[in-house]
Motif scaffolding. Structure first.
Motif, mmCIF file in Angstrom:
data_model
loop_
_atom_site.group_PDB
_atom_site.id
_atom_site.type_symbol
_atom_site.label_atom_id
_atom_site.label_comp_id
_atom_site.label_asym_id
_atom_site.label_seq_id
_atom_site.Cartn_x
_atom_site.Cartn_y
_atom_site.Cartn_z
ATOM 1 N N LEU A 24 -8.435 -2.733 -5.893
ATOM 2 C CA LEU A 24 -8.865 -1.976 -4.713
ATOM 3 C C LEU A 24 -9.215 -0.343 -4.951
ATOM 4 C CD1 LEU A 24 -6.855 -3.693 -2.027
ATOM 5 C CD2 LEU A 24 -9.204 -4.170 -2.554
ATOM 6 N N PRO A 25 -9.714 0.350 -4.023
ATOM 7 C CA PRO A 25 -9.976 1.886 -4.344
ATOM 8 C C PRO A 25 -8.295 2.485 -4.256
ATOM 9 C CG PRO A 25 -11.529 0.974 -2.676
ATOM 10 C CD PRO A 25 -10.609 -0.058 -3.267
ATOM 11 N N GLU A 26 -8.234 3.212 -5.202
ATOM 12 C CA GLU A 26 -6.825 4.084 -5.425
ATOM 13 C C GLU A 26 -6.747 4.891 -4.061
ATOM 14 O OE1 GLU A 26 -4.848 7.372 -8.207
ATOM 15 O OE2 GLU A 26 -6.436 5.750 -8.852
ATOM 16 N N SER A 27 -7.604 4.996 -3.150
ATOM 17 C CA SER A 27 -7.549 5.833 -1.898
ATOM 18 C C SER A 27 -6.786 4.706 -0.823
ATOM 19 C CB SER A 27 -8.677 6.357 -1.322
ATOM 20 O OG SER A 27 -9.417 5.336 -1.152
ATOM 21 N N ALA A 28 -6.752 3.659 -1.194
ATOM 22 C CA ALA A 28 -5.984 2.532 -0.203
ATOM 23 C C ALA A 28 -4.460 2.626 -0.386
ATOM 24 C CB ALA A 28 -6.471 1.132 -0.545
ATOM 25 N N PHE A 29 -4.075 3.385 -1.274
ATOM 26 C CA PHE A 29 -2.619 3.518 -1.736
ATOM 27 C C PHE A 29 -1.909 4.703 -1.386
ATOM 28 C CE2 PHE A 29 -4.573 -0.043 -4.141
ATOM 29 C CZ PHE A 29 -3.834 -1.093 -4.109
ATOM 30 N N SER A 30 -0.708 4.837 -1.203
ATOM 31 C CA SER A 30 -0.040 5.837 -0.867
ATOM 32 C C SER A 30 -0.015 7.243 -1.971
ATOM 33 C CB SER A 30 1.320 5.725 -0.708
ATOM 34 O OG SER A 30 2.170 6.811 -0.105
ATOM 35 N N PRO A 31 -0.237 8.366 -1.569
ATOM 36 C CA PRO A 31 -0.313 9.493 -2.484
ATOM 37 C C PRO A 31 1.015 9.852 -2.699
ATOM 38 C CG PRO A 31 -0.946 10.492 -0.315
ATOM 39 C CD PRO A 31 -0.534 8.922 -0.222
ATOM 40 N N THR A 32 2.001 9.305 -1.909
ATOM 41 C CA THR A 32 3.350 9.877 -2.069
ATOM 42 C C THR A 32 4.297 8.763 -2.752
ATOM 43 O OG1 THR A 32 4.021 9.274 -0.060
ATOM 44 C CG2 THR A 32 3.312 11.636 -0.291
ATOM 45 N N PRO A 33 5.590 9.196 -3.453
ATOM 46 C CA PRO A 33 6.493 8.256 -4.153
ATOM 47 C C PRO A 33 7.029 7.103 -3.275
ATOM 48 C CG PRO A 33 6.921 10.405 -5.016
ATOM 49 C CD PRO A 33 6.087 10.623 -3.554
ATOM 50 N N PHE A 34 7.338 6.102 -3.588
ATOM 51 C CA PHE A 34 7.880 4.883 -2.693
ATOM 52 C C PHE A 34 9.231 4.844 -3.243
ATOM 53 C CE2 PHE A 34 8.044 0.407 -1.700
ATOM 54 C CZ PHE A 34 8.273 0.479 -0.167
ATOM 55 N N HIS A 35 10.239 3.962 -2.821
ATOM 56 C CA HIS A 35 11.601 3.748 -3.117
ATOM 57 C C HIS A 35 11.548 2.405 -3.949
ATOM 58 C CE1 HIS A 35 11.220 1.679 0.661
ATOM 59 N NE2 HIS A 35 11.493 0.685 0.137
ATOM 60 N N CYS A 36 10.928 2.562 -5.309
ATOM 61 C CA CYS A 36 11.077 1.568 -6.395
ATOM 62 C C CYS A 36 11.245 2.380 -7.779
ATOM 63 C CB CYS A 36 9.519 0.949 -6.229
ATOM 64 S SG CYS A 36 8.411 1.669 -6.562
ATOM 65 N N ASP A 37 11.822 1.758 -8.553
ATOM 66 C CA ASP A 37 11.958 2.263 -10.037
ATOM 67 C C ASP A 37 12.325 1.061 -11.041
ATOM 68 O OD1 ASP A 37 12.451 4.160 -11.875
ATOM 69 O OD2 ASP A 37 13.534 5.394 -10.592
ATOM 70 N N PHE A 38 12.574 1.562 -12.307
ATOM 71 C CA PHE A 38 13.024 0.653 -13.230
ATOM 72 C C PHE A 38 14.647 0.439 -12.969
ATOM 73 C CE2 PHE A 38 9.557 2.120 -16.539
ATOM 74 C CZ PHE A 38 8.764 1.348 -15.677
ATOM 75 N N MET A 39 15.263 -0.481 -13.277
ATOM 76 C CA MET A 39 16.724 -0.911 -12.979
ATOM 77 C C MET A 39 17.341 -1.143 -14.194
ATOM 78 S SD MET A 39 15.715 -2.962 -9.387
ATOM 79 C CE MET A 39 17.383 -3.093 -8.714
ATOM 80 N N ASP A 40 18.637 -0.818 -14.141
ATOM 81 C CA ASP A 40 19.570 -1.486 -15.331
ATOM 82 C C ASP A 40 20.010 -2.796 -15.084
ATOM 83 O OD1 ASP A 40 21.384 -1.913 -17.193
ATOM 84 O OD2 ASP A 40 22.492 -0.029 -16.890
ATOM 85 N N THR A 41 19.499 -3.912 -15.695
ATOM 86 C CA THR A 41 19.853 -5.206 -15.077
ATOM 87 C C THR A 41 20.614 -5.723 -16.245
ATOM 88 O OG1 THR A 41 17.724 -6.258 -15.954
ATOM 89 C CG2 THR A 41 17.764 -5.455 -13.583
ATOM 90 N N GLU A 42 21.097 -5.133 -17.025
ATOM 91 C CA GLU A 42 21.777 -5.801 -18.244
ATOM 92 C C GLU A 42 22.988 -6.515 -17.991
ATOM 93 O OE1 GLU A 42 24.075 -4.435 -22.498
ATOM 94 O OE2 GLU A 42 22.817 -3.230 -21.458
ATOM 95 N N PHE B 177 0.626 -1.153 -0.038
ATOM 96 C CA PHE B 177 0.108 0.135 0.003
ATOM 97 C C PHE B 177 0.819 1.298 -0.018
ATOM 98 C CE2 PHE B 177 -2.857 -3.180 1.852
ATOM 99 C CZ PHE B 177 -3.999 -3.127 0.860
ATOM 100 N N ASP B 178 2.170 1.139 0.157
ATOM 101 C CA ASP B 178 2.910 2.234 0.136
ATOM 102 C C ASP B 178 3.455 2.657 -1.071
ATOM 103 O OD1 ASP B 178 2.922 2.983 2.933
ATOM 104 O OD2 ASP B 178 4.490 1.468 3.225
ATOM 105 N N VAL B 179 3.235 1.798 -2.120
ATOM 106 C CA VAL B 179 3.364 2.173 -3.569
ATOM 107 C C VAL B 179 2.460 3.035 -4.315
ATOM 108 C CG1 VAL B 179 3.907 1.263 -5.892
ATOM 109 C CG2 VAL B 179 4.736 -0.301 -3.908
ATOM 110 N N ARG B 180 2.866 4.208 -4.776
ATOM 111 C CA ARG B 180 1.913 5.283 -5.432
ATOM 112 C C ARG B 180 1.410 4.530 -6.668
ATOM 113 N NH1 ARG B 180 3.921 10.938 -7.253
ATOM 114 N NH2 ARG B 180 5.388 9.457 -8.576
ATOM 115 N N MET B 181 0.251 4.744 -7.164
ATOM 116 C CA MET B 181 -0.183 4.295 -8.489
ATOM 117 C C MET B 181 0.648 4.712 -9.640
ATOM 118 S SD MET B 181 -2.864 2.213 -7.883
ATOM 119 C CE MET B 181 -1.652 1.974 -6.684
#
Length: 336
Positions: free
Chosen positions: A245-263, A183-187
């Motif tokens: 689930l309703p979007e209001s169940a999830f955080s409105p602020t960014p989380f520590h996740c992202d795309f990654m360079d896995t080459e 739930f800490d992941v922003r949409m």
């Protein structure tokens, strides 16, 4: 070759043990004797050496490290528990890692340490162009990330051979293991999924393949696993028959996740075997016959999930219970 896996019966640990066995490795497992760990250990009876104990106890760790050629270190307290009880988490996360390193230094074999680190070290990066790389600056902003970074510094200073794997998101396959961290992941957040069995393959390769010492690798699922928070949640809940689930169940602020360079990590470790869609199919398959009852229990499941969200504003008079906390440890837990 003998490999020790700490947190061996957690989300990533069980798959790492499976993969090491498949490659003909002798495996020693260290984990706490919890009810869940003992249940997950049953399929490995007679196939591995199991040592039950606390990584904070030096005598336990010394016994676990004796005679091994490599250590896959997955035992870590993750959020939210690492943030709720940071001093306690530090005794396990940093203190346990210190014990492992001291035992390894005392061993005549000087085993290679494979350390499971995290994309959390980069902090909130949604304002930056992706992907995240192993060379860019780190900006930890939570206790979990600070503790991971401390352990990385300890590895650098140890003089031991090491490989650091900075993992992306590694949610469990089994539906029963619900983590409120979702739930800490922003949409709108970018995130890169990694199937736990692919994470297991990555750590097995990092433990066994020659010439990897001193590398810090970004480990995630690759382009087929790059999604937004909304895509991840919608597809996951739809695959289970629960519905978004309703979007209001999830955080409105960014989380520590992202795309990654896995080459580089994929070129060296050859672990990216499951796309996000393939993993969803496996997740649904774990329900087995229970999938027939999902339509019946769907309202209950949705209420249970919403009760776990710290963001969802519960309608008055509905009798919804106070939000509960469920956590899964990396290694004896859910990683990550």
């Amino acid at each position: 070759m003998r490999v020790l896996v700490t947190g061996a019966f957690g989300n990533v640990g069980t798959y790492a043990v499976d993969e090491l066995l498949r490659r003909g490795t002798t495996v020693r497992c260290l984990d706490i004797p919890s009810r869940v760990s003992k249940r997950k250990a049953r399929p490995f009876a007679g196939k591995v050496e199991i040592l039950w104990g606390d990584i904070r106890k030096t005598e336990v760790v010394a016994r676990a490290v004796k005679g091994v050629d490599a250590i896959v270190h997955l035992a870590f307290i993750i959020p939210p528990k690492s943030e709720q009880r940071p001093a306690w988490a530090e005794t396990i996360n940093v203190g346990g890692t210190w014990n492992l390193l001291q035992a390894a230094l005392a061993s005549p074999r000087k085993p290679r340490i494979v350390f499971s680190s995290s994309i959390a070290l980069y902090g909130k990066t949604q304002h930056l162009p992706p992907p995240r790389t192993s060379e860019e600056p780190l900006h930890p902003d939570m206790q979990y990330a600070y503790q991971k970074l401390t352990c990385e510094h300890m590895l650098h200073a140890s003089g031991l051979p090491w490989v650091i794997l900075r993992f992306g998101a590694v949610p469990p396959i089994e539906f029963g293991e619900l983590d409120p961290l979702m739930f800490d992941v922003r949409m709108d957040d970018r995130m890169e999924y990694l199937a736990p069995m692919d994470a297991g393959a990555a750590v097995a390769s990092a433990a066994l393949l020659p010439g990897l010492e001193g590398r810090t690798l970004m480990v995630a699922g690759g382009p087929s696993c790059q999604v937004t928070g909304r895509q991840f949640m919608e597809r996951s809940f739809d695959a289970l028959g629960i519905g978004m689930l309703p979007e209001s169940a999830f955080s409105p602020t960014p989380f520590h996740c992202d795309f990654m360079d896995t080459e580089e990590s994929e070129r060296l470790l050859h672990y990216q075997h499951h796309s996000f869609e393939e993993t969803l199919a496996l997740q649904r398959k774990t329900l087995g016959w229970k999938v027939l009852f999902v339509p019946v229990v769907r309202p209950f499941l949705r209420r249970r999930l919403l009760a776990m969200s710290p963001y969802y504003k519960r309608p008055r008079g509905r009798g919804m219970s106070k939000a509960t906390t469920v956590s899964i440890l990396p290694g004896g837990e859910a990683l990550k």
